[in-house]
Design a protein around this motif. Structure first.
Motif, PDB file in Angstrom:
ATOM      1  N   VAL A   1       0.851  -1.197   0.000  1.00 48.29           N
ATOM      2  CA  VAL A   1       0.000   0.000   0.000  1.00 48.29           C
ATOM      3  C   VAL A   1       0.887   1.247   0.000  1.00 48.29           C
ATOM      4  O   VAL A   1       1.946   1.277   0.622  1.00 48.29           O
ATOM      5  N   THR A   2       0.422   2.278  -0.695  1.00 42.05           N
ATOM      6  CA  THR A   2       0.952   3.631  -0.533  1.00 42.05           C
ATOM      7  C   THR A   2      -0.194   4.523  -0.080  1.00 42.05           C
ATOM      8  O   THR A   2      -1.281   4.482  -0.657  1.00 42.05           O
ATOM      9  N   LEU A   3       0.045   5.346   0.943  1.00 37.73           N
ATOM     10  CA  LEU A   3      -0.934   6.309   1.445  1.00 37.73           C
ATOM     11  C   LEU A   3      -0.489   7.709   1.035  1.00 37.73           C
ATOM     12  O   LEU A   3       0.638   8.123   1.349  1.00 37.73           O
ATOM     13  N   LEU A   4      -1.359   8.437   0.359  1.00 37.84           N
ATOM     14  CA  LEU A   4      -1.029   9.755  -0.178  1.00 37.84           C
ATOM     15  C   LEU A   4      -1.746  10.839   0.616  1.00 37.84           C
ATOM     16  O   LEU A   4      -2.972  10.976   0.543  1.00 37.84           O
ATOM     17  N   ARG A   5      -0.980  11.612   1.379  1.00 38.77           N
ATOM     18  CA  ARG A   5      -1.545  12.719   2.158  1.00 38.77           C
ATOM     19  C   ARG A   5      -1.475  13.982   1.303  1.00 38.77           C
ATOM     20  O   ARG A   5      -0.428  14.605   1.175  1.00 38.77           O
ATOM     21  N   LEU A   6      -2.617  14.348   0.734  1.00 39.25           N
ATOM     22  CA  LEU A   6      -2.700  15.397  -0.284  1.00 39.25           C
ATOM     23  C   LEU A   6      -3.226  16.707   0.280  1.00 39.25           C
ATOM     24  O   LEU A   6      -4.225  16.737   0.973  1.00 39.25           O
ATOM     25  N   ASN A   7      -2.544  17.802  -0.048  1.00 38.14           N
ATOM     26  CA  ASN A   7      -3.000  19.179   0.232  1.00 38.14           C
ATOM     27  C   ASN A   7      -2.517  20.072  -0.901  1.00 38.14           C
ATOM     28  O   ASN A   7      -1.318  20.213  -1.032  1.00 38.14           O
TER      29      ASN A   7
ATOM     30  N   ILE B   1      -0.011   8.027  -9.612  1.00 40.29           N
ATOM     31  CA  ILE B   1       0.223   6.850 -10.454  1.00 40.29           C
ATOM     32  C   ILE B   1       1.625   6.305 -10.233  1.00 40.29           C
ATOM     33  O   ILE B   1       1.833   5.088 -10.091  1.00 40.29           O
ATOM     34  N   GLN B   2       2.617   7.196 -10.166  1.00 38.88           N
ATOM     35  CA  GLN B   2       4.000   6.742  -9.970  1.00 38.88           C
ATOM     36  C   GLN B   2       4.213   6.110  -8.595  1.00 38.88           C
ATOM     37  O   GLN B   2       5.163   5.343  -8.401  1.00 38.88           O
ATOM     38  N   SER B   3       3.314   6.402  -7.658  1.00 45.31           N
ATOM     39  CA  SER B   3       3.486   5.824  -6.324  1.00 45.31           C
ATOM     40  C   SER B   3       3.218   4.322  -6.308  1.00 45.31           C
ATOM     41  O   SER B   3       3.524   3.658  -5.306  1.00 45.31           O
ATOM     42  N   PHE B   4       2.691   3.759  -7.414  1.00 43.24           N
ATOM     43  CA  PHE B   4       2.615   2.297  -7.512  1.00 43.24           C
ATOM     44  C   PHE B   4       4.010   1.679  -7.428  1.00 43.24           C
ATOM     45  O   PHE B   4       4.164   0.522  -7.022  1.00 43.24           O
ATOM     46  N   ASP B   5       5.026   2.439  -7.803  1.00 44.40           N
ATOM     47  CA  ASP B   5       6.404   1.944  -7.703  1.00 44.40           C
ATOM     48  C   ASP B   5       6.899   1.875  -6.267  1.00 44.40           C
ATOM     49  O   ASP B   5       7.991   1.341  -6.010  1.00 44.40           O
ATOM     50  N   HIS B   6       6.133   2.412  -5.315  1.00 42.23           N
ATOM     51  CA  HIS B   6       6.621   2.535  -3.939  1.00 42.23           C
ATOM     52  C   HIS B   6       5.693   1.897  -2.917  1.00 42.23           C
ATOM     53  O   HIS B   6       5.823   2.169  -1.718  1.00 42.23           O
ATOM     54  N   VAL B   7       4.749   1.070  -3.370  1.00 43.91           N
ATOM     55  CA  VAL B   7       3.862   0.392  -2.417  1.00 43.91           C
ATOM     56  C   VAL B   7       4.692  -0.522  -1.517  1.00 43.91           C
ATOM     57  O   VAL B   7       5.730  -1.063  -1.930  1.00 43.91           O
ATOM     58  N   ALA B   8       4.235  -0.691  -0.289  1.00 48.36           N
ATOM     59  CA  ALA B   8       4.985  -1.496   0.679  1.00 48.36           C
ATOM     60  C   ALA B   8       4.044  -1.988   1.766  1.00 48.36           C
ATOM     61  O   ALA B   8       2.929  -1.495   1.930  1.00 48.36           O
ATOM     62  N   SER B   9       4.519  -2.962   2.517  1.00 50.36           N
ATOM     63  CA  SER B   9       3.810  -3.454   3.704  1.00 50.36           C
ATOM     64  C   SER B   9       4.814  -3.492   4.856  1.00 50.36           C
ATOM     65  O   SER B   9       5.802  -4.218   4.790  1.00 50.36           O
ATOM     66  N   PRO B  10       4.593  -2.689   5.903  1.00 52.60           N
ATOM     67  CA  PRO B  10       3.507  -1.732   6.136  1.00 52.60           C
ATOM     68  C   PRO B  10       3.523  -0.608   5.113  1.00 52.60           C
ATOM     69  O   PRO B  10       4.513  -0.438   4.396  1.00 52.60           O
ATOM     70  N   PRO B  11       2.443   0.181   5.035  1.00 51.98           N
ATOM     71  CA  PRO B  11       2.294   1.142   3.945  1.00 51.98           C
ATOM     72  C   PRO B  11       3.400   2.186   3.902  1.00 51.98           C
ATOM     73  O   PRO B  11       3.935   2.609   4.923  1.00 51.98           O
ATOM     74  N   ARG B  12       3.723   2.612   2.679  1.00 53.00           N
ATOM     75  CA  ARG B  12       4.581   3.772   2.464  1.00 53.00           C
ATOM     76  C   ARG B  12       3.687   5.003   2.516  1.00 53.00           C
ATOM     77  O   ARG B  12       2.635   5.057   1.875  1.00 53.00           O
ATOM     78  N   VAL B  13       4.079   6.007   3.270  1.00 56.09           N
ATOM     79  CA  VAL B  13       3.315   7.254   3.391  1.00 56.09           C
ATOM     80  C   VAL B  13       4.048   8.345   2.620  1.00 56.09           C
ATOM     81  O   VAL B  13       5.259   8.525   2.782  1.00 56.09           O
ATOM     82  N   LEU B  14       3.315   9.073   1.788  1.00 56.34           N
ATOM     83  CA  LEU B  14       3.892  10.165   1.010  1.00 56.34           C
ATOM     84  C   LEU B  14       3.004  11.401   1.113  1.00 56.34           C
ATOM     85  O   LEU B  14       1.790  11.323   0.871  1.00 56.34           O
ATOM     86  N   ASN B  15       3.588  12.520   1.477  1.00 55.81           N
ATOM     87  CA  ASN B  15       2.896  13.803   1.374  1.00 55.81           C
ATOM     88  C   ASN B  15       2.931  14.249  -0.083  1.00 55.81           C
ATOM     89  O   ASN B  15       3.976  14.161  -0.743  1.00 55.81           O
ATOM     90  N   ILE B  16       1.795  14.742  -0.579  1.00 53.51           N
ATOM     91  CA  ILE B  16       1.700  15.214  -1.960  1.00 53.51           C
ATOM     92  C   ILE B  16       1.217  16.659  -1.960  1.00 53.51           C
ATOM     93  O   ILE B  16       0.078  16.942  -1.560  1.00 53.51           O
ATOM     94  N   THR B  17       2.083  17.577  -2.369  1.00 50.67           N
ATOM     95  CA  THR B  17       1.697  18.972  -2.557  1.00 50.67           C
ATOM     96  C   THR B  17       2.829  19.691  -3.266  1.00 50.67           C
ATOM     97  O   THR B  17       3.860  19.087  -3.586  1.00 50.67           O
ATOM     98  N   GLY B  18       2.632  20.976  -3.520  1.00 49.11           N
ATOM     99  CA  GLY B  18       3.672  21.766  -4.153  1.00 49.11           C
ATOM    100  C   GLY B  18       4.741  22.189  -3.165  1.00 49.11           C
ATOM    101  O   GLY B  18       4.585  22.040  -1.949  1.00 49.11           O
ATOM    102  N   PRO B  19       5.860  22.741  -3.660  1.00 53.61           N
ATOM    103  CA  PRO B  19       6.981  23.079  -2.794  1.00 53.61           C
ATOM    104  C   PRO B  19       6.830  24.393  -2.035  1.00 53.61           C
ATOM    105  O   PRO B  19       7.590  24.657  -1.107  1.00 53.61           O
ATOM    106  N   GLU B  20       5.853  25.228  -2.422  1.00 54.27           N
ATOM    107  CA  GLU B  20       5.746  26.565  -1.834  1.00 54.27           C
ATOM    108  C   GLU B  20       4.753  26.611  -0.667  1.00 54.27           C
ATOM    109  O   GLU B  20       3.751  25.895  -0.667  1.00 54.27           O
ATOM    110  N   THR B  21       5.059  27.460   0.309  1.00 52.61           N
ATOM    111  CA  THR B  21       4.071  27.883   1.302  1.00 52.61           C
ATOM    112  C   THR B  21       3.498  29.201   0.801  1.00 52.61           C
ATOM    113  O   THR B  21       4.201  30.204   0.720  1.00 52.61           O
ATOM    114  N   LEU B  22       2.225  29.194   0.439  1.00 54.73           N
ATOM    115  CA  LEU B  22       1.606  30.322  -0.257  1.00 54.73           C
ATOM    116  C   LEU B  22       0.800  31.194   0.709  1.00 54.73           C
ATOM    117  O   LEU B  22       0.071  30.674   1.569  1.00 54.73           O
ATOM    118  N   SER B  23       0.898  32.491   0.545  1.00 54.97           N
ATOM    119  CA  SER B  23       0.186  33.450   1.384  1.00 54.97           C
ATOM    120  C   SER B  23      -1.185  33.756   0.795  1.00 54.97           C
ATOM    121  O   SER B  23      -1.299  34.131  -0.388  1.00 54.97           O
TER     122      SER B  23
END
Length: 340
Positions: free
Chosen positions: A193-199, A242-264
């Protein structure tokens, strides 16, 4: 951004990394919750990338598709995506879905949580458990949310994947329940599993930037108490998922998904104001903390987003001024108490 067809093409355009993943990936793909905001373009990107890679596979989209054969079903079918109407909370209907070695889990409930707490917990906490048992032999990429993190100092860069979770409100807690169910069954049934924490994923029809631009255009007040946020162009979020299929694992791989900037919020409102010839109606004062997300790990794995934030801001301003399609689904990004 010329029109809706142009937007759909851009949102589903696969990167070389996505094509490479689809070349390596074995078997068909089942997209659960394809009827949501990201599902159609992600499924189409998977279709286009698989075709470009010469990989013959079925892409199958599952949703309720209320009202018979819907317009969305016809559109997906035209794109080469098979569709199945299914209430995933119906165990018998879930059992009838085809066995597939790859599953994208996109279903969930956020808006309308307040007043429908039991359904929220059923969708976000219970459903993952029966999906894991049904697809225990599959690889699963599951969407989560940065709402499981606590508020961070605005200058902190946001929490990385190793930071302890501390969700605010029932929605955030139910998302944490979703992750815990995937983690439990990944460990006990050895599901990769890969878990994608998206913001937050954004495009022209919805998202934080559309919310801001629309308020500036209409002269509506803009609350800056949630003073900063992160976003990513939806096409880039699709590609990384889609590319995170290359990184599935047990226990799950966790990935934060967002852009690089902190926007005002304030700076973006002012930028939209300059582009539109409007004076933003700013209210409130920026708090010292905000809901943030640090995606350095995903950037190392997948590279920086292809579409820079300035380009998205320009497209959004133009789209709103010319009256482009708006899904009218506010993100409520300014919410600080976790009540959606």
């Amino acid at each position: 951004m010329r029109d809706l067809d142009h937007l759909e093409d851009l949102l589903s355009e696969p990167s070389e990394g996505v094509i490479d993943t689809c070349r390596r990936l074995d078997g068909d793909v089942l997209v659960l919750g394809v009827g949501g905001k990201m599902g159609p373009s992600l499924s189409r990107m998977m279709r286009r990338a698989s075709d470009a890679a010469g990989a013959k596979r079925r892409i199958i989209g599952v949703s309720r598709f209320a009202g018979g054969t819907s317009r969305l079903q016809r559109q997906l079918n035209d794109w080469g995506i098979e569709t199945i109407a299914c209430d995933l909370l119906d165990q018998a209907a879930l059992d009838r879905l085809p066995d597939t070695p790859n599953v994208v889990y996109m279903t969930g409930m956020k808006f309308g949580t307040t007043g429908q707490q039991s359904l929220t917990w059923a969708m976000n906490g219970f459903l993952p458990s029966i999906v894991c048992q049904r697809f225990s032999r599959s690889r699963i990429v599951a969407f989560s949310s940065g709402n499981i993190y606590a508020m961070s100092a605005v200058c902190s860069g946001g929490p990385t994947e190793g930071v302890d979770t501390a969700p605010v409100g029932e929605y955030g807690m139910s998302v944490l329940a979703r992750e815990r169910m995937f983690e439990h069954f990944s460990r006990t049934l050895k599901i990769p599993v890969t878990l994608l924490r998206l913001n937050y994923a954004v495009e022209m029809r919805y998202g934080v930037l559309v919310d801001l631009a629309t308020k500036v255009w209409r002269g509506q007040p803009i609350d800056v108490s949630m003073g900063v946020f992160n976003v990513i162009w939806q096409g880039d979020a699709n590609a990384q998922a889609i590319q995170s299929f290359d990184h599935v694992a047990s226990p799950p791989r966790v990935l934060n998904i967002t852009g690089p900037e902190t926007l005002s919020v304030r700076a973006l409102a002012e930028a939209f104001g300059r582009a539109m010839g409007k004076q933003p109606a700013i209210v409130g004062t920026e708090a010292a903390t905000a809901l943030l997300n640090n995606a350095q790990l995903s950037h190392r794995l997948f590279g920086y987003p292809r579409v820079p934030i300035q380009q998205v801001v320009e497209w959004t301003a133009e789209w709103v001024m010319k009256g482009g399609v708006n899904l009218d689904r506010p993100t409520h990004f300014e919410t600080r108490d976790g009540r959606f």
